[in-house]
Write an enzyme that holds these catalytic residues in place. Structure first.
Site: not given
Ligand code: PRP
Length: 177
Positions: A100-101, A104, A153, A166
């Protein structure tokens, strides 16, 4: 329409590279003897991380992808996780590493882990490049984490803002102007 913003570098490409080498060693120790580990990337955000991570592994792996979506077009996390694209291969009885990047709220990873565990893998572990523990709403933590970050963010290294940024080679912090 997205608001005007600038991007400040938060984690450099060099720092990410060095951390991935360390993470790859942990994965080698955990899975080195495994007959064909299945490395599952969660699209789209993990595509850069998984590409760099698997190239640091010196044993044969199978690569598969799953696409889950928890964010609409906004920065607000919705609680509904939808599977947009399922795995191509079977994972029953296999060793699986979910990549997973960013974790959150934790909704995406916990949903995916629950789904994949229901397919009876022999072993399932998770790795996330970034973790924002202060945002967590579901009690989950990846087996391995690259960097814990504050509630900023972030974009780059696979992570987008409204499908932009990206392809930045580093992790940047979005600052709205
Ligand atoms: C992002 C990110 C994680 C997830 C984390 O995916 O890539 O998968 O949200 O959020 P959570 O812990 O609050 O569930 P997104 O749905 O934006 O899709 P993308 O990977 O295609 O950008």
């Amino acid at each position: 329409m997205s608001r005007d913003y600038v991007i400040d570098q938060m984690i450099s490409a060099k720092t990410i590279d060095a951390r991935i080498e360390e993470l790859a060693q942990d994965i080698r120790s955990a899975f080195g003897g495994t007959e064909k580990l299945v490395v599952v990337g969660l699209l789209r955000g993990s595509f850069v991380f998984i590409a760099d991570l698997v190239r640091e592994l010196d044993f044969d792996v199978e690569v598969d992808f799953l696409e889950a979506s928890s964010y609409g077009g906004s920065t607000e996390s919705s609680r509904e996780v939808r599977i947009l694209k399922d795995l191509r291969g079977e994972i029953g009885g296999r060793d699986v590493l979910v990549v997973e990047d960013i974790v959150d709220t934790g909704f995406t990873l916990s949903h995916v882990v629950r789904l994949l565990r229901s397919r009876n893998p022999r072993r399932l572990e998770t790795i996330a490049l970034l973790d924002k523990p202060s945002r967590r709403e579901v009690d989950i933590k990846a087996t391995w984490t690259g960097f814990e970050i504050p509630d900023e963010f972030v974009v780059g290294y696979g992570i987008d803002y409204a499908q932009h940024n990206r392809n930045l080679p580093f992790i940047g912090k979005v600052r709205f102007s």
